[in-house]
Design an enzyme around this catalytic site. Sequence first.
Site, mmCIF file in Angstrom:
data_model
loop_
_atom_site.group_PDB
_atom_site.id
_atom_site.type_symbol
_atom_site.label_atom_id
_atom_site.label_comp_id
_atom_site.label_asym_id
_atom_site.label_seq_id
_atom_site.Cartn_x
_atom_site.Cartn_y
_atom_site.Cartn_z
ATOM 1 N N GLN A 1 1.535 -0.575 7.115
ATOM 2 C CA GLN A 1 2.303 0.687 7.157
ATOM 3 C C GLN A 1 1.518 1.866 6.590
ATOM 4 O O GLN A 1 1.482 2.934 7.176
ATOM 5 C CB GLN A 1 3.559 0.542 6.292
ATOM 6 C CG GLN A 1 4.430 -0.614 6.611
ATOM 7 C CD GLN A 1 5.468 -0.242 7.650
ATOM 8 O OE1 GLN A 1 5.698 0.932 7.889
ATOM 9 N NE2 GLN A 1 6.065 -1.236 8.242
ATOM 10 N N ILE A 2 0.925 1.658 5.410
ATOM 11 C CA ILE A 2 0.238 2.775 4.752
ATOM 12 C C ILE A 2 -0.965 3.194 5.588
ATOM 13 O O ILE A 2 -1.194 4.381 5.843
ATOM 14 C CB ILE A 2 -0.205 2.384 3.324
ATOM 15 C CG1 ILE A 2 1.024 2.182 2.433
ATOM 16 C CG2 ILE A 2 -1.129 3.436 2.725
ATOM 17 C CD1 ILE A 2 0.725 1.653 1.051
ATOM 18 N N ALA A 3 -1.734 2.203 6.024
ATOM 19 C CA ALA A 3 -2.953 2.518 6.774
ATOM 20 C C ALA A 3 -2.635 3.324 8.025
ATOM 21 O O ALA A 3 -3.400 4.207 8.418
ATOM 22 C CB ALA A 3 -3.682 1.226 7.135
ATOM 23 N N ASP B 1 -8.342 -6.355 8.803
ATOM 24 C CA ASP B 1 -7.076 -6.974 8.391
ATOM 25 C C ASP B 1 -7.262 -8.475 8.586
ATOM 26 O O ASP B 1 -8.353 -8.929 8.934
ATOM 27 C CB ASP B 1 -5.909 -6.423 9.245
ATOM 28 C CG ASP B 1 -4.579 -6.493 8.494
ATOM 29 O OD1 ASP B 1 -4.085 -7.623 8.258
ATOM 30 O OD2 ASP B 1 -4.047 -5.442 8.121
ATOM 31 N N GLY C 1 -6.330 -3.803 5.289
ATOM 32 C CA GLY C 1 -4.881 -3.778 5.536
ATOM 33 C C GLY C 1 -4.559 -2.732 6.589
ATOM 34 O O GLY C 1 -3.490 -2.116 6.586
ATOM 35 N N HIS D 1 -0.177 0.459 -12.603
ATOM 36 C CA HIS D 1 0.683 0.868 -11.490
ATOM 37 C C HIS D 1 1.774 -0.185 -11.344
ATOM 38 O O HIS D 1 1.658 -1.145 -10.580
ATOM 39 C CB HIS D 1 -0.104 0.983 -10.188
ATOM 40 C CG HIS D 1 0.801 1.219 -9.019
ATOM 41 N ND1 HIS D 1 1.494 2.394 -8.830
ATOM 42 C CD2 HIS D 1 1.171 0.418 -8.002
ATOM 43 C CE1 HIS D 1 2.245 2.307 -7.758
ATOM 44 N NE2 HIS D 1 2.069 1.111 -7.230
ATOM 45 N N VAL E 1 -5.711 0.305 -3.552
ATOM 46 C CA VAL E 1 -4.308 0.715 -3.408
ATOM 47 C C VAL E 1 -3.394 -0.515 -3.481
ATOM 48 O O VAL E 1 -2.319 -0.482 -4.076
ATOM 49 C CB VAL E 1 -4.101 1.455 -2.059
ATOM 50 C CG1 VAL E 1 -2.642 1.856 -1.870
ATOM 51 C CG2 VAL E 1 -4.999 2.684 -1.967
ATOM 52 N N ASN F 1 -3.860 -12.603 -4.719
ATOM 53 C CA ASN F 1 -4.585 -11.330 -4.720
ATOM 54 C C ASN F 1 -5.915 -11.419 -5.450
ATOM 55 O O ASN F 1 -6.893 -10.803 -5.041
ATOM 56 C CB ASN F 1 -3.697 -10.221 -5.298
ATOM 57 C CG ASN F 1 -2.704 -9.750 -4.255
ATOM 58 O OD1 ASN F 1 -3.089 -9.206 -3.226
ATOM 59 N ND2 ASN F 1 -1.420 -10.003 -4.494
HETATM 60 P P1 NAD Z 1 2.021 -3.761 4.687
HETATM 61 O O1 NAD Z 1 2.589 -5.094 4.399
HETATM 62 O O2 NAD Z 1 2.623 -2.914 5.736
HETATM 63 O O3 NAD Z 1 0.474 -3.934 5.046
HETATM 64 C C1 NAD Z 1 -0.397 -4.719 4.313
HETATM 65 C C2 NAD Z 1 -1.475 -5.194 5.251
HETATM 66 O O4 NAD Z 1 -2.446 -5.890 4.497
HETATM 67 C C3 NAD Z 1 -0.950 -6.167 6.325
HETATM 68 O O5 NAD Z 1 -1.333 -5.716 7.613
HETATM 69 C C4 NAD Z 1 -1.634 -7.473 5.952
HETATM 70 O O6 NAD Z 1 -1.923 -8.275 7.089
HETATM 71 C C5 NAD Z 1 -2.890 -6.938 5.285
HETATM 72 N N1 NAD Z 1 -3.645 -7.943 4.525
HETATM 73 C C6 NAD Z 1 -3.171 -8.980 3.835
HETATM 74 N N2 NAD Z 1 -4.206 -9.697 3.357
HETATM 75 C C7 NAD Z 1 -5.343 -9.064 3.747
HETATM 76 C C8 NAD Z 1 -6.738 -9.325 3.566
HETATM 77 N N3 NAD Z 1 -7.166 -10.373 2.875
HETATM 78 N N4 NAD Z 1 -7.636 -8.476 4.130
HETATM 79 C C9 NAD Z 1 -7.214 -7.405 4.816
HETATM 80 N N5 NAD Z 1 -5.910 -7.134 5.042
HETATM 81 C C10 NAD Z 1 -4.993 -7.948 4.499
HETATM 82 O O7 NAD Z 1 1.980 -2.997 3.273
HETATM 83 P P2 NAD Z 1 1.776 -1.450 3.000
HETATM 84 O O8 NAD Z 1 3.110 -0.765 2.943
HETATM 85 O O9 NAD Z 1 0.739 -0.895 3.897
HETATM 86 O O10 NAD Z 1 1.254 -1.532 1.494
HETATM 87 C C11 NAD Z 1 -0.040 -2.028 1.207
HETATM 88 C C12 NAD Z 1 -0.190 -2.267 -0.292
HETATM 89 O O11 NAD Z 1 -0.150 -1.039 -1.011
HETATM 90 C C13 NAD Z 1 0.890 -3.141 -0.900
HETATM 91 O O12 NAD Z 1 0.265 -4.092 -1.751
HETATM 92 C C14 NAD Z 1 1.708 -2.174 -1.718
HETATM 93 O O13 NAD Z 1 2.343 -2.817 -2.800
HETATM 94 C C15 NAD Z 1 0.639 -1.238 -2.185
HETATM 95 N N6 NAD Z 1 1.097 0.060 -2.689
HETATM 96 C C16 NAD Z 1 0.366 0.632 -3.692
HETATM 97 C C17 NAD Z 1 0.743 1.872 -4.212
HETATM 98 C C18 NAD Z 1 -0.072 2.519 -5.302
HETATM 99 O O14 NAD Z 1 0.290 3.624 -5.682
HETATM 100 N N7 NAD Z 1 -1.108 1.898 -5.805
HETATM 101 C C19 NAD Z 1 1.887 2.518 -3.725
HETATM 102 C C20 NAD Z 1 2.601 1.886 -2.700
HETATM 103 C C21 NAD Z 1 2.199 0.670 -2.189
#
Ligand code: NAD
Length: 412
Positions: A91-93, A118, A87, A263, A205, A181
């Site tokens: 945003q997170i990455a 990604d 991913g 979570h 995550v 998922n």
């Molecule tokens: P985002 O939508 O900005 O980015 C997610 C990325 O994952 C996208 O670039 C998408 O193309 C990619 N993706 C989708 N399928 C994929 C695959 N099969 N292989 C590789 N990449 C793939 O989201 P974000 O803000 O970066 O959040 C990412 C995740 O983290 C979300 O699922 C969010 O719910 C989760 N999150 C978890 C926590 C926690 O504490 N565990 C906290 C906040 C967010």
Amino acid sequence: MREKIIEGYVDGVRRGGAGRRLVWSINTSTELMGRMACFHAVNTMSPHLKMQWWSQEEEMIKSICHDLEVLGGRSFAAVPVKVLVTGAAGQIAYSLLYSIANGEVFGKEQPVALVLTDIPSRLAVLGGVAMELQDCALELLQGVTVTDCDEVAFRDLDVAVLVGAMPRGEGMASGDHLGANVRMFRSQGQALEAYAKKTVKVLVVGSPANTNCLVAMTSAPSIPRENFSCLTRLGQNQAQAKLGLTLGTGAGTVRNVIVWGNHSDTHYPDVDHASVTRGSRRVGLRQALGDARLLTGDSNMGIQHQGVILKGSGRLSSAMSITSAVCDHLQALCYGTQEGECVSMGVISNGNCYGIPEQLIYSFPVTVQNGRWQIVPGLSVSGATRHRMALSAQELLEEREGALRVLAKSNL
Ligand code: NAD
């Protein structure tokens, strides 16, 4: 006493920490023992540890170093830790990659090789992220690989941070979200099994993080279950910061808030074992706060709604605080927890003493020593907390049932 520090593959006798780095030492009082310990070290290596020698015999150290380099077949000063972030166009990455490459997780002397992956349609974005990382001219960053191919992405990994996940789109049924998922994490677990090192540490995550982690773990049977964990540290950090600010002692003064469960909205922050620094003393949190209203189970201190509030503020993602939580989680895993400290992470529930069903990834308080976590045993748990823990476990059992149905239906 002279000290010589060598980067490299080391196991041996742990002597203590240096900042956030572990230092392992072999007391080379006899040359033979030193050589045997080093040989063992090379065979049980962990690439992001540092070794420290105590010896007055410089010639002997030099000779052992030479042997080690020959055994290891490469220089001890420059073995990068290989880290995958999925991913990586998200945003997170974007925030996380910089922190990892800048030494915030593995220490300021540990080189890092990053692998960014990604979905294919996001490859152009990934290329831009890689270029930006390169333009930061970070001393520790020894390479960035961009790929949408699992064989390349998962090969020889030391650490995998699985951030990417299928988002729950508008109007998407929860079963469809879970199904997408489950399929994704099944395939990533299989790729870990096929290509990663057996010592790889996997942090999930992407939501639903606990069940995604369970699916990846069960899809990689030759990697120890203990190497898998999911992120619940954000809830702990949020609660601790909120309590520290309420007390006027600062966001970083509270520790040992426990996040139990999934979570999701059912996770439960428990402050019964938390404490706060007051001057040079640690004081029980309930005693320090003296205001029961903030601590009632139902209010959950508002942390469950933090994400909603952030979104409402116009931010697309709370990437900064999640990055901080991921760094905290990985540091605890790699370098251990401090004396008297426990941290929350989602880990396999097998053998827990809190009545949580087995074979779930559930958030527990853990301590970590020598790269191994242990669920903190024997904590007292109030009736109200136990009730909330059971609700969250029930939710995870239902998610697991759903995941199993998807796997059976898709013949995966
Ligand atoms: P985002 O939508 O900005 O980015 C997610 C990325 O994952 C996208 O670039 C998408 O193309 C990619 N993706 C989708 N399928 C994929 C695959 N099969 N292989 C590789 N990449 C793939 O989201 P974000 O803000 O970066 O959040 C990412 C995740 O983290 C979300 O699922 C969010 O719910 C989760 N999150 C978890 C926590 C926690 O504490 N565990 C906290 C906040 C967010």
